[in-house]
Design a protein around this motif. Structure first.
Motif, PDB file in Angstrom:
ATOM      1  N   VAL A   1     -14.127  87.496  77.157  1.00 57.60           N
ATOM      2  CA  VAL A   1     -13.397  87.407  78.417  1.00 57.60           C
ATOM      3  C   VAL A   1     -12.658  88.708  78.699  1.00 57.60           C
ATOM      4  O   VAL A   1     -12.619  89.190  79.839  1.00 57.60           O
ATOM      5  CB  VAL A   1     -12.422  86.214  78.386  1.00 57.60           C
ATOM      6  N   ALA A   2     -12.052  89.308  77.654  1.00 61.87           N
ATOM      7  CA  ALA A   2     -11.367  90.594  77.844  1.00 61.87           C
ATOM      8  C   ALA A   2     -12.352  91.674  78.273  1.00 61.87           C
ATOM      9  O   ALA A   2     -12.048  92.501  79.145  1.00 61.87           O
ATOM     10  CB  ALA A   2     -10.658  90.997  76.560  1.00 61.87           C
ATOM     11  N   SER A   3     -13.551  91.674  77.680  1.00 58.71           N
ATOM     12  CA  SER A   3     -14.570  92.652  78.061  1.00 58.71           C
ATOM     13  C   SER A   3     -14.997  92.452  79.513  1.00 58.71           C
ATOM     14  O   SER A   3     -15.118  93.414  80.285  1.00 58.71           O
ATOM     15  CB  SER A   3     -15.792  92.521  77.143  1.00 58.71           C
ATOM     16  N   TYR A   4     -15.241  91.200  79.870  1.00 58.83           N
ATOM     17  CA  TYR A   4     -15.637  90.864  81.239  1.00 58.83           C
ATOM     18  C   TYR A   4     -14.569  91.330  82.228  1.00 58.83           C
ATOM     19  O   TYR A   4     -14.874  91.949  83.258  1.00 58.83           O
ATOM     20  CB  TYR A   4     -15.832  89.351  81.322  1.00 58.83           C
ATOM     21  N   THR A   5     -13.309  91.052  81.907  1.00 53.12           N
ATOM     22  CA  THR A   5     -12.200  91.436  82.780  1.00 53.12           C
ATOM     23  C   THR A   5     -12.066  92.951  82.871  1.00 53.12           C
ATOM     24  O   THR A   5     -11.821  93.507  83.956  1.00 53.12           O
ATOM     25  CB  THR A   5     -10.886  90.824  82.269  1.00 53.12           C
ATOM     26  N   PHE A   6     -12.231  93.630  81.736  1.00 51.58           N
ATOM     27  CA  PHE A   6     -12.105  95.088  81.712  1.00 51.58           C
ATOM     28  C   PHE A   6     -13.044  95.738  82.725  1.00 51.58           C
ATOM     29  O   PHE A   6     -12.633  96.580  83.532  1.00 51.58           O
ATOM     30  CB  PHE A   6     -12.405  95.609  80.310  1.00 51.58           C
ATOM     31  N   TRP A   7     -14.313  95.342  82.703  1.00 51.41           N
ATOM     32  CA  TRP A   7     -15.285  95.990  83.567  1.00 51.41           C
ATOM     33  C   TRP A   7     -15.207  95.509  85.008  1.00 51.41           C
ATOM     34  O   TRP A   7     -15.339  96.298  85.947  1.00 51.41           O
ATOM     35  CB  TRP A   7     -16.702  95.776  83.024  1.00 51.41           C
ATOM     36  N   PHE A   8     -14.961  94.217  85.195  1.00 55.53           N
ATOM     37  CA  PHE A   8     -14.965  93.695  86.558  1.00 55.53           C
ATOM     38  C   PHE A   8     -13.656  93.961  87.288  1.00 55.53           C
ATOM     39  O   PHE A   8     -13.570  93.757  88.506  1.00 55.53           O
ATOM     40  CB  PHE A   8     -15.290  92.200  86.553  1.00 55.53           C
ATOM     41  N   VAL A   9     -12.640  94.417  86.576  1.00 58.50           N
ATOM     42  CA  VAL A   9     -11.411  94.890  87.217  1.00 58.50           C
ATOM     43  C   VAL A   9     -11.350  96.416  87.173  1.00 58.50           C
ATOM     44  O   VAL A   9     -11.034  97.072  88.169  1.00 58.50           O
ATOM     45  CB  VAL A   9     -10.163  94.279  86.539  1.00 58.50           C
ATOM     46  N   GLY A  10     -11.687  96.981  86.015  1.00 56.70           N
ATOM     47  CA  GLY A  10     -11.584  98.433  85.853  1.00 56.70           C
ATOM     48  C   GLY A  10     -12.548  99.214  86.727  1.00 56.70           C
ATOM     49  O   GLY A  10     -12.180 100.259  87.287  1.00 56.70           O
ATOM     50  N   THR A  11     -13.777  98.722  86.890  1.00 58.29           N
ATOM     51  CA  THR A  11     -14.757  99.448  87.703  1.00 58.29           C
ATOM     52  C   THR A  11     -14.350  99.510  89.180  1.00 58.29           C
ATOM     53  O   THR A  11     -14.369 100.594  89.780  1.00 58.29           O
ATOM     54  CB  THR A  11     -16.156  98.834  87.542  1.00 58.29           C
ATOM     55  N   PRO A  12     -13.965  98.385  89.808  1.00 56.59           N
ATOM     56  CA  PRO A  12     -13.483  98.491  91.193  1.00 56.59           C
ATOM     57  C   PRO A  12     -12.253  99.377  91.339  1.00 56.59           C
ATOM     58  O   PRO A  12     -12.129 100.122  92.318  1.00 56.59           O
ATOM     59  CB  PRO A  12     -13.173  97.032  91.571  1.00 56.59           C
ATOM     60  N   LEU A  13     -11.332  99.312  90.365  1.00 55.85           N
ATOM     61  CA  LEU A  13     -10.147 100.174  90.435  1.00 55.85           C
ATOM     62  C   LEU A  13     -10.544 101.647  90.346  1.00 55.85           C
ATOM     63  O   LEU A  13      -9.968 102.505  91.029  1.00 55.85           O
ATOM     64  CB  LEU A  13      -9.166  99.824  89.321  1.00 55.85           C
TER      65      LEU A  13
END
Length: 245
Positions: free
Chosen positions: A76-88
């Motif tokens: 879940v942390a990995s999923y959140t990292f990319w799906f939040v970090g990439t748009p940011l």
């Protein structure tokens, strides 16, 4: 040399200086997006339970939401990292280019870059839900490419880098994106990480039975980031000199 020849050479030299100044104004900001993408890659090292050291056993959950097929701290942390970090990241790139457009009056097709990266990332979200399930038992390179392994957030980033290279007319950025994509495709379609097919083993003098490189996720992510860091350094340090790094 006749006066007319001198005047023609001066005119050509002036045109070349103008061309270089225009190139610098339009494409002089590529260093920051390249640096930002490299920073996101390197930050993802923290998603892995054993990013640099070789463990005695690996439990890897598929899809590879950390990016590479290895044990992650939390899916879940990995999923959140990319799906939040990439748009940011793309939002920051957009702000950078908008600031340069207001300040210098030049524009780069950054919306296409962001649209490519976010579009492929959204496609991944459609093709796979939040990760559950282990890697199929006994999966090896002998079983052939494991194509569902391409459900990795590294590929949207690689696609965006290729488009960024085209927008910035940068051969270095385009090559960096292709390098990321090829490395990701190799690493994510076999398990365990770094497995070599038989033909690759023969190239390095092996017996044709394949093998495995002793590198860990952190090492591979550094290899992906290095071309981006090189482009950023060349563009930043070149100052007012034109270039196609």
């Amino acid at each position: 040399m006749e006066p007319g020849t001198d005047q023609a050479e001066d005119t050509l030299a002036a045109l070349e200086r103008l061309r270089r100044r225009t190139h610098r104004r339009v494409h002089g900001g590529a260093w920051l997006p390249a640096l930002g993408i490299a920073a996101l890659l390197l930050a993802s090292v923290a998603l892995y339970r054993h990013p640099l050291a070789a463990p005695t056993a690996i439990v890897a959950e598929h899809p590879w939401w950390a990016g590479l097929p290895d044990e992650q701290r939390s899916p879940v942390a990995s999923y959140t990292f990319w799906f939040v970090g990439t748009p940011l990241l793309f939002a920051g790139i957009g702000l950078w280019y908008r600031w340069r457009a207001r300040r210098l009056g030049v524009r780069v097709a950054w919306p296409l870059v962001a649209g490519t990266g976010l579009g492929v990332l959204a496609l991944l979200a459609v093709l796979a839900a939040v990760p559950t399930g282990p890697v199929p038992d006994g999966l090896t390179v002998a079983d052939g490419p494991y194509w569902s392994g391409l459900l990795t957030p590294l590929l949207p980033l690689a696609a965006a880098v290729v488009v960024l290279g085209r927008a910035e007319r940068s051969a270095g950025l385009t090559a960096a994106g292709v390098w990321m994509a090829l490395l990701t495709a190799w690493l994510c379609t076999s398990f365990p990480l770094g497995t070599l097919p038989g033909w690759a083993g023969r190239l390095v003098g092996g017996d044709g039975l394949g093998g495995q490189l002793g590198l860990r996720p952190g090492h591979y992510l550094v290899l992906m980031a290095l071309p981006l860091l090189a482009v950023a350094a060349v563009r930043l340090m070149s100052g007012r000199r034109p270039g196609r790094a």
